[in-house]
Design a protein around this motif. Structure first.
Motif, PDB file in Angstrom:
ATOM      1  N   LEU A 172      -7.454  -0.455   8.100  1.00 58.82           N
ATOM      2  CA  LEU A 172      -7.698  -0.179   6.686  1.00 58.82           C
ATOM      3  C   LEU A 172      -9.172  -0.416   6.332  1.00 58.82           C
ATOM      4  O   LEU A 172      -9.775   0.365   5.580  1.00 58.82           O
ATOM      5  CB  LEU A 172      -6.791  -1.080   5.831  1.00 58.82           C
ATOM      6  N   ASP A 173      -9.727  -1.464   6.906  1.00 61.52           N
ATOM      7  CA  ASP A 173     -11.125  -1.812   6.663  1.00 61.52           C
ATOM      8  C   ASP A 173     -12.032  -0.618   6.979  1.00 61.52           C
ATOM      9  O   ASP A 173     -12.919  -0.265   6.194  1.00 61.52           O
ATOM     10  CB  ASP A 173     -11.468  -2.985   7.583  1.00 61.52           C
ATOM     11  N   GLU A 174     -11.766  -0.010   8.131  1.00 61.81           N
ATOM     12  CA  GLU A 174     -12.563   1.142   8.552  1.00 61.81           C
ATOM     13  C   GLU A 174     -12.355   2.317   7.590  1.00 61.81           C
ATOM     14  O   GLU A 174     -13.305   3.006   7.212  1.00 61.81           O
ATOM     15  CB  GLU A 174     -12.134   1.524   9.975  1.00 61.81           C
ATOM     16  N   GLN A 175     -11.104   2.505   7.184  1.00 60.53           N
ATOM     17  CA  GLN A 175     -10.800   3.644   6.307  1.00 60.53           C
ATOM     18  C   GLN A 175     -11.428   3.497   4.922  1.00 60.53           C
ATOM     19  O   GLN A 175     -11.928   4.476   4.367  1.00 60.53           O
ATOM     20  CB  GLN A 175      -9.282   3.798   6.157  1.00 60.53           C
ATOM     21  N   VAL A 176     -11.387   2.285   4.376  1.00 58.63           N
ATOM     22  CA  VAL A 176     -11.961   2.132   3.023  1.00 58.63           C
ATOM     23  C   VAL A 176     -13.480   2.275   3.067  1.00 58.63           C
ATOM     24  O   VAL A 176     -14.087   2.828   2.148  1.00 58.63           O
ATOM     25  CB  VAL A 176     -11.535   0.812   2.327  1.00 58.63           C
ATOM     26  N   ARG A 177     -14.063   1.826   4.161  1.00 59.12           N
ATOM     27  CA  ARG A 177     -15.515   2.017   4.321  1.00 59.12           C
ATOM     28  C   ARG A 177     -15.849   3.507   4.331  1.00 59.12           C
ATOM     29  O   ARG A 177     -16.748   3.963   3.632  1.00 59.12           O
ATOM     30  CB  ARG A 177     -15.967   1.424   5.653  1.00 59.12           C
ATOM     31  N   ASP A 178     -15.081   4.261   5.160  1.00 59.92           N
ATOM     32  CA  ASP A 178     -15.325   5.708   5.264  1.00 59.92           C
ATOM     33  C   ASP A 178     -15.127   6.394   3.917  1.00 59.92           C
ATOM     34  O   ASP A 178     -15.814   7.356   3.594  1.00 59.92           O
ATOM     35  CB  ASP A 178     -14.360   6.348   6.284  1.00 59.92           C
ATOM     36  N   ALA A 179     -14.141   5.897   3.157  1.00 60.73           N
ATOM     37  CA  ALA A 179     -13.827   6.531   1.865  1.00 60.73           C
ATOM     38  C   ALA A 179     -14.761   6.044   0.755  1.00 60.73           C
ATOM     39  O   ALA A 179     -14.733   6.565  -0.360  1.00 60.73           O
ATOM     40  CB  ALA A 179     -12.379   6.236   1.491  1.00 60.73           C
ATOM     41  N   GLY A 180     -15.551   5.028   1.053  1.00 63.43           N
ATOM     42  CA  GLY A 180     -16.481   4.496   0.056  1.00 63.43           C
ATOM     43  C   GLY A 180     -15.775   3.777  -1.077  1.00 63.43           C
ATOM     44  O   GLY A 180     -16.219   3.815  -2.223  1.00 63.43           O
ATOM     45  N   VAL A 181     -14.639   3.126  -0.771  1.00 65.57           N
ATOM     46  CA  VAL A 181     -13.899   2.401  -1.807  1.00 65.57           C
ATOM     47  C   VAL A 181     -13.839   0.920  -1.416  1.00 65.57           C
ATOM     48  O   VAL A 181     -13.748   0.596  -0.226  1.00 65.57           O
ATOM     49  CB  VAL A 181     -12.486   3.022  -2.000  1.00 65.57           C
ATOM     50  N   ARG A 182     -13.927   0.039  -2.422  1.00 63.26           N
ATOM     51  CA  ARG A 182     -13.853  -1.406  -2.153  1.00 63.26           C
ATOM     52  C   ARG A 182     -12.643  -1.989  -2.872  1.00 63.26           C
ATOM     53  O   ARG A 182     -12.750  -2.422  -4.033  1.00 63.26           O
ATOM     54  CB  ARG A 182     -15.129  -2.102  -2.626  1.00 63.26           C
ATOM     55  N   PRO A 183     -11.466  -1.974  -2.187  1.00 66.47           N
ATOM     56  CA  PRO A 183     -10.259  -2.455  -2.868  1.00 66.47           C
ATOM     57  C   PRO A 183     -10.368  -3.917  -3.261  1.00 66.47           C
ATOM     58  O   PRO A 183     -10.907  -4.734  -2.511  1.00 66.47           O
ATOM     59  CB  PRO A 183      -9.152  -2.268  -1.821  1.00 66.47           C
ATOM     60  N   ARG A 184      -9.864  -4.220  -4.448  1.00 68.74           N
ATOM     61  CA  ARG A 184      -9.812  -5.625  -4.890  1.00 68.74           C
ATOM     62  C   ARG A 184      -8.498  -6.260  -4.473  1.00 68.74           C
ATOM     63  O   ARG A 184      -8.413  -7.456  -4.281  1.00 68.74           O
ATOM     64  CB  ARG A 184      -9.943  -5.692  -6.422  1.00 68.74           C
ATOM     65  N   GLN A 185      -7.440  -5.415  -4.393  1.00 67.48           N
ATOM     66  CA  GLN A 185      -6.114  -5.949  -4.074  1.00 67.48           C
ATOM     67  C   GLN A 185      -5.366  -4.985  -3.163  1.00 67.48           C
ATOM     68  O   GLN A 185      -5.558  -3.766  -3.243  1.00 67.48           O
ATOM     69  CB  GLN A 185      -5.298  -6.148  -5.352  1.00 67.48           C
ATOM     70  N   LEU A 186      -4.481  -5.566  -2.346  1.00 77.12           N
ATOM     71  CA  LEU A 186      -3.568  -4.779  -1.523  1.00 77.12           C
ATOM     72  C   LEU A 186      -2.159  -5.236  -1.886  1.00 77.12           C
ATOM     73  O   LEU A 186      -1.820  -6.413  -1.711  1.00 77.12           O
ATOM     74  CB  LEU A 186      -3.871  -5.039  -0.041  1.00 77.12           C
ATOM     75  N   TRP A 187      -1.358  -4.343  -2.435  1.00 77.74           N
ATOM     76  CA  TRP A 187      -0.002  -4.690  -2.890  1.00 77.74           C
ATOM     77  C   TRP A 187       1.033  -4.178  -1.900  1.00 77.74           C
ATOM     78  O   TRP A 187       0.874  -3.084  -1.333  1.00 77.74           O
ATOM     79  CB  TRP A 187       0.281  -4.058  -4.261  1.00 77.74           C
ATOM     80  N   LEU A 188       2.108  -4.961  -1.748  1.00 79.95           N
ATOM     81  CA  LEU A 188       3.189  -4.552  -0.838  1.00 79.95           C
ATOM     82  C   LEU A 188       4.489  -5.242  -1.238  1.00 79.95           C
ATOM     83  O   LEU A 188       4.479  -6.212  -2.011  1.00 79.95           O
ATOM     84  CB  LEU A 188       2.842  -4.932   0.603  1.00 79.95           C
ATOM     85  N   ALA A 189       5.591  -4.750  -0.673  1.00 80.24           N
ATOM     86  CA  ALA A 189       6.894  -5.404  -0.830  1.00 80.24           C
ATOM     87  C   ALA A 189       7.034  -6.461   0.252  1.00 80.24           C
ATOM     88  O   ALA A 189       6.694  -6.221   1.414  1.00 80.24           O
ATOM     89  CB  ALA A 189       8.012  -4.376  -0.678  1.00 80.24           C
ATOM     90  N   THR A 190       7.560  -7.631  -0.142  1.00 84.43           N
ATOM     91  CA  THR A 190       7.747  -8.722   0.813  1.00 84.43           C
ATOM     92  C   THR A 190       9.223  -9.079   0.937  1.00 84.43           C
ATOM     93  O   THR A 190       9.883  -9.353  -0.062  1.00 84.43           O
ATOM     94  CB  THR A 190       6.911  -9.946   0.385  1.00 84.43           C
ATOM     95  N   GLY A 191       9.725  -9.025   2.184  1.00 83.05           N
ATOM     96  CA  GLY A 191      11.119  -9.368   2.454  1.00 83.05           C
ATOM     97  C   GLY A 191      11.191 -10.563   3.387  1.00 83.05           C
ATOM     98  O   GLY A 191      11.237 -11.721   2.964  1.00 83.05           O
ATOM     99  N   SER A 192      11.144 -10.275   4.699  1.00 83.18           N
ATOM    100  CA  SER A 192      11.184 -11.378   5.672  1.00 83.18           C
ATOM    101  C   SER A 192       9.810 -12.038   5.809  1.00 83.18           C
ATOM    102  O   SER A 192       9.674 -13.050   6.481  1.00 83.18           O
ATOM    103  CB  SER A 192      11.663 -10.871   7.033  1.00 83.18           C
ATOM    104  N   CYS A 193       8.792 -11.461   5.214  1.00 77.32           N
ATOM    105  CA  CYS A 193       7.433 -12.024   5.060  1.00 77.32           C
ATOM    106  C   CYS A 193       6.469 -11.750   6.216  1.00 77.32           C
ATOM    107  O   CYS A 193       5.300 -12.133   6.153  1.00 77.32           O
ATOM    108  CB  CYS A 193       7.475 -13.536   4.775  1.00 77.32           C
TER     109      CYS A 193
END
Ligand SMILES: Cc1ncc(COP(=O)(O)O)c(C=O)c1O
Length: 320
Positions: A172-193
């Motif tokens: 993801l790090d590589e992809q956001v760099r290529d896309a020129g975006v700096r995410p502040r948060q990454l959201w996901l569903a958490t089950g077994s963790c």
């Protein structure tokens, strides 16, 4: 890309999975949202669990194991994908489900596990933890038969499995760099963790800037915090990342009536995403996480850009 070269990995997923903006959803939410498409990991109908299986299956093979034993409920995305992944390396499997065989016959993940040739075992006990005890019992029986089973508890949530999402952080790090975006948060569903733990470990490993925000869909928040922290610490140990405070953020209140059941807020969120972005969110994990994200956006407590993990679970679109 950063790699953890000394830990064995069996390639199962088609990587990198796409990262793309979700412009119509962003406009609706008032927050810039991007989708990380782990529904497209490629094994079976895709999903987040494929990443953990790359490390767990490699471990099973390295130990000379000849039978995979794991469990969950009949609609476990994890268990079905584990059986399927094992098949790709010629390994049979036994899946242990809590409770009794569903009255209406096999549908969804249960039907796909049958298709993958998994042996199915029901504990007869509705307590979910009976599946983990069942894994131990089945492993014991298989050992008596002269086999070498590889047992994994529900969800594959271990430090080793979590390396899948530590690596996904690098991807993801590589992809956001290529896309020129700096995410502040990454959201996901958490089950077994395990997934969140991998992302938390990955964040520490790469000193990534984004916060990892898990929406709990099946466990009380304090239990999630403890599990994410413990599993992420194990993963950090494997990665050689020195202990430093691990950030564990859990959002509660979006489980709906029960684990594995649809929620009204989740249904509304999934409908919105299908109608704005042409993406299906599974009803019991990603739909509930999206409900959490949309609620936080409406409250003004989210800082964008946000990456949302679309984590798969397509088989339950037709069942849950
Ligand atoms: C589709 C889907 N999304 C999210 C999750 C949550 O992942 P974890 O169990 O690693 O917390 C799961 C778990 O089974 C899943 O199947």
């Amino acid at each position: 890309m950063t790699d953890c070269a000394d830990v064995a990995r069996e390639r199962l997923a088609t990587l990198p999975t796409p990262l793309h903006p979700a412009p119509r959803l962003s406009e609706h939410a008032g927050v810039e949202i991007w989708f990380k498409r782990d529904d497209l990991t490629g094994l079976g109908l895709g999903g987040n669990k494929v990443r953990a299986l790359e490390f767990l299956l490699a471990d099973a093979l390295a130990q000379g194991c000849d039978h995979l034993v794991t469990g969950g409920g009949p609609q476990s995305n994890w268990a079905m994908l584990a059986a399927l992944a094992a098949r790709t390396r010629g390994m049979p499997s036994t899946l242990v489900s809590y409770g009794d065989p569903p009255a209406g016959g096999a549908v969804g993940n249960h039907a796909l596990a049958v298709l993958a040739g998994a042996r199915l075992h029901f504990t007869g006990d509705p307590d979910r933890t009976s599946a983990d005890r069942g894994v131990e019992e089945v492993c014991g029986r298989l050992r008596e038969e002269g086999l070498t089973p590889y047992g994994v508890y529900r969800g594959g949530a271990t430090g080793l499995g979590a390396l899948g999402y530590a690596h996904a952080t690098a991807e993801l790090d590589e992809q956001v760099r290529d896309a020129g975006v700096r995410p502040r948060q990454l959201w996901l569903a958490t089950g077994s963790c395990g997934t969140q733990a991998g992302l938390v470990a990955g964040r520490a490993w790469l000193q990534a800037e984004h916060d990892v925000v898990g929406v709990t869909v099946s466990r009380p928040a304090p239990e999630c915090r403890e599990r994410v922290h413990r599993i992420a610490s194990e993963a950090c140990g494997l990665l050689g990342v020195s202990a430093r405070p691990l950030q564990v953020e859990i959002i509660d209140g979006f489980m709906g009536p029960a684990k594995g059941a649809r929620s009204t807020a989740g249904e509304t969120a999934a409908e919105l995403v299908a109608r704005t972005e042409g993406v299906f969110l599974d009803p019991v994990f990603a739909a509930k996480a999206m409900a959490g994200l949309l609620a936080a956006a409406a409250d003004g407590t989210v800082e964008g850009p946000v990456v949302f993990l679309v984590s798969g679970g397509a088989p339950t679109l037709f069942t849950a």
